[in-house]
Design an enzyme around this catalytic site. Structure first.
Site, mmCIF file in Angstrom:
data_model
loop_
_atom_site.group_PDB
_atom_site.id
_atom_site.type_symbol
_atom_site.label_atom_id
_atom_site.label_comp_id
_atom_site.label_asym_id
_atom_site.label_seq_id
_atom_site.Cartn_x
_atom_site.Cartn_y
_atom_site.Cartn_z
ATOM 1 N N SER A 87 64.666 1.621 96.413
ATOM 2 C CA SER A 87 65.203 2.968 96.184
ATOM 3 C C SER A 87 64.944 3.786 97.443
ATOM 4 C CB SER A 87 64.475 3.608 94.988
ATOM 5 O OG SER A 87 64.683 5.007 94.918
ATOM 6 N N TYR A 94 56.786 4.988 89.942
ATOM 7 C CA TYR A 94 58.075 4.499 90.427
ATOM 8 C C TYR A 94 58.061 4.361 91.949
ATOM 9 C CZ TYR A 94 63.217 4.222 90.791
ATOM 10 O OH TYR A 94 64.511 3.825 91.036
#
Length: 323
Positions: free
Chosen positions: A148, A165
Site C-alpha cells: 500500500s 495496517y
C-alpha cells in the site's frame, strides 16, 4: 510473463475489490483461477461476474474458504485447489487479501491489532511459504504481494492511529524487495512484484468490520456501535447522545464513499497490476495519488508525519479520507 492464457493463478481475497477484478481479467484471458476468501457469498458473486464476462471454454475457476492468517487454512486451500484444478503447479500468486482495524497500540484491543497484522503481513508470508513449491514446479512464475502507499507512508491522517495496517504493509514491501535477490539467486524463473495502491474503490471498510467481528452481515453489531462511539470520542466528538441509527448511517456512508468516490476503480487497478506483471516491474505504484505521494515523501521525509503535510497533500490530490 507476457501471456496468461493456459496459466494458473492463485488469488487471496478474491471475493471483492482488486482480488475480484484480477480474477475477472485473468479468467477473461484464459487463465485458470483459484481464489480464496472468508466469504463464500462474495466469491459466488465473483464467479457469477466471470461467467457473465464470458470466460473462454475450458478455463477453470474454483473458490475456497480460507483465512489467510492461518497456515492450516492456506495449506487446506492449496491442497483443495490442486485437486480441483488437477495441477501440481501454479504460475501466478497474488497475495492480495487485506483488512484494516486495530489502528492503535494503546486505544484498540490487542486482538484487533493482531488480526489486521496477521492478515495483511502473515497472509503474504504464509501465502509465499505455502505456494512456493507449486511455483517452483512451473516453468515460469510470478509472485505479486499487495502492500500500500502505507508501506512507505505510515498514516492516513494526523488524527487517526494506523499502526497495525501500516506496520504490515511496510513488512510486505521489505519482504518483497528482499525476495528480488533471493529469487534471482535460488529460483530465477520466478519473479516478484510489490503493489502499492493509493485510494482504490474497494469494500475494505465494510469487509474489515466483518472480519474483525467474525460476521458476514452488513448490520453493525452492538460491539461495532461501541467501537464507533469510541473512535468518534477520540476525534473530539461527543457521541454519547448520538442515536444508534445515526451511527449506522454514518458507517454505511463512509463505506459507500470509500468504494464509490475513489479516484480509481478496482478494475482499473487490476489492469495496472497485470500490466506490471507483463513488464516484470518489481515495484508497481497504483493510482495517480500513489505516484504523487511517493514523490512527496521522498522529497521531504522529515515532514511526512506533520499535520500540515497531510493537509497539503490531501488538498493537492483531492483526498477526503483520513483526518
Amino acid at each position: 510473463m507476457k501471456d496468461f492464457a493456459g496459466k494458473t493463478a492463485v488469488i487471496t481475497g478474491g471475493g471483492t475489490g482488486m482480488g475480484r477484478e484480477l480474477a475477472r481479467q485473468l479468467a477473461a484471458e484464459g487463465c485458470n483461477v483459484a481464489m480464496c476468501d472468508v466469504s463464500a457469498k462474495a466469491m459466488a458473486e465473483t464467479v457469477r461476474l466471470i461467467e457473465a464476462d464470458g470466460k473462454p471454454q475450458g478455463t477453470k475457476v474454483t473458490t475456497h474458504i480460507a483465512d489467510v492468517s492461518l497456515e492450516a487454512a492456506l495449506i487446506a486451500f492449496r491442497d483443495e485447489m490442486a485437486e480441483q484444478q488437477q495441477t501440481d503447479r501454479i504460475h501466478l500468486l497474488f497475495n492480495n487479501a487485506g483488512i484494516g482495524g486495530g489502528g492503535s497500540m494503546i486505544a484498540d484491543s490487542r486482538a484487533a491489532w493482531e488480526k489486521t497484522f496477521n492478515v495483511c503481513w502473515g497472509g503474504v508470508y504464509l501465502g509465499v511459504r505455502t505456494f512456493l513449491p507449486m511455483l517452483m514446479a512451473a516453468d515460469e512464475g510470478h509472485i505479486v504481494n499487495t502492500s500500500s502507499v502505507n508501506g512507505f507512508w505510515a498514516t492516513i491522517g494526523p488524527n487517526t492511529s494506523h499502526t497495525a495496517y501500516a506496520a504490515a504493509k511496510f513488512a510486505v514491501k521489505g519482504f518483497t524487495e528482499a525476495l528480488v535477490t533471493d529469487l534471482r539467486i535460488n529460483a530465477p524463473h520466478i519473479k516478484c512484484s510489490v503493489v502499492m495502491p493509493g485510494h482504490i474503490g474497494t469494500s475494505i471498510i465494510a469487509n474489515s468490520r466483518k472480519v474483525q467481528a467474525g460476521v458476514d452481515t452488513d448490520e453493525l453489531t452492538p460491539e461495532d456501535l461501541t467501537l464507533a462511539r469510541a473512535r468518534m470520542a477520540a476525534s473530539g466528538i461527543d457521541a454519547s447522545t448520538v442515536p444508534d441509527d445515526a451511527i449506522r448511517t454514518m458507517a454505511a456512508e463512509m463505506a459507500r464513499s470509500f468504494l464509490e468516490d475513489a479516484p480509481m476503480t478496482a478494475a482499473a487497478a487490476a489492469m495496472v497490476i497485470l500490466d506490471g506483471v507483463r513488464n516484470e516491474r518489481w515495484r508497481i505504484l497504483v493510482g495517480d495519488d500513489a505516484q504523487a505521494l511517493d514523490q512527496w515523501v521522498r522529497k521531504d521525509p522529515e515532514r511526512a508525519y506533520e499535520p500540515e503535510f497531510f493537509t497539503d497533500f490531501a488538498r493537492e490530490v483531492g483526498w477526503r479520507i483520513g483526518g
